[in-house]
Design a protein around this motif. Sequence first.
Motif: not given
Length: 424
Positions: A128-141
């Motif tokens: 299991l992962w969750l999105s989003p990875e990139g963009g203004q709604f990213s949870i990875f940045f």
Amino acid sequence: MSGLSKKRALYGFSNTIVLIALVYSHFGCKNIKNEMQSMTDSTQNVSSAPGSFGYDLTFLEKQKPLIVLQAEDNPDAQIIVIGDYQGRVMTSTADGLNGNSYGWINYDLIESGKLKPHMNAFGGEERLWLSPEGGQFSIFFKKGAKFDFENWQTPSLIDTESYENVESNKSQATFKKRGTLENYSGTDFDIEITRKISVLSRKDIEKYLKVTPSLSLKYVGFESENIIKNIGKDWSKDKGTLGIWILGMYNPSEETTMIAPFTNTKKVLLTDDYFGKIPDNRLKIVDSVAYFKGDGKSRGKIGLAPPSAKPFAGAYDAERGILTIVQFDLDTEGDYLKSTWERHSEPYKGDAFNAYNDGKTPDGSQLGPFIELESNSSTKALKTSESITHHHRTFHFEGDKKALNDLSKVVLGVNLSEIEGTLK
């Protein structure tokens, strides 16, 4: 939780024979002595057979508490699940301890006991992962960070944190976890994750695939039901939402091809340049099917948008004679979060399905080799106590080639000869 499942979850298994003894004693099978002797004779050398389910079971039980689940009507169809890895399905088999092990496992990283920056690629054929990875709604940045590898960080909630096994039996296990995530725009998400893993019976497989597999085939199928519940403030689309992202990592081979059927529209919504344009000898579109090389030797990824995707895809390993099929929930008109590493003008126009072939990164390093088949859920702005649910199912078949071909034609719409010959 049953006594057997508690023992599995808390203590793991000391060795293969203890596993067999626990299963037989718990379920009260007849002729225990004869059954035990037969299975003992057939598994004496299991730990010396890399690539087998027994080999991976022996390795993993030394590292983490685990649960082994099996189909109610097919004891050879088994999977290994680890709560310390977010309720991850590490691997599965269609043929018991000596059968092929289908999931890719990062033995070196797991055995090291050390954690790496950015992401810990422990492996596992369904996580299991969750999105989003990139963009203004990213949870990875983090807020304001550049979208580059140096600043990319997988949230610990889906990377290193343990999930609690709250219920389990012979064929099912349910895990729960609560946590808080902050996105690139500074929005907090308080969520509860529920992940239920079930090994499927033959009747289940027939129902979901709408086909009756030949009795000559060995098979295993399992499902994950994934739920994210909003236990905090109401979400809004202008500040970001979350989506469920399921990734399956498998062992590649020189003769593995990933198969992504799509709807026959005038313009297929397929992205093939996530890590640079994929060469023509590695990706070909024939009629309404994308064929993607799965040898683990060249980094590339494809994605299908919801209007073009179908709710299933697959991979065929002609070297080992293994047909893999994944099936997942699909909302062709829903919102799907985009994960590319950039600001998005249309952040809710992401992919429903992805396939990935591992290879060397620009700095010469490589995580795998492995291949991935991935599905994403649609998303919506959840109010407090509302939830999103996403089902992802994985099936493996091996055996008589004609029977595999019949199955491939019905489910994927292609012959094995087409799969084998397209990327030659």
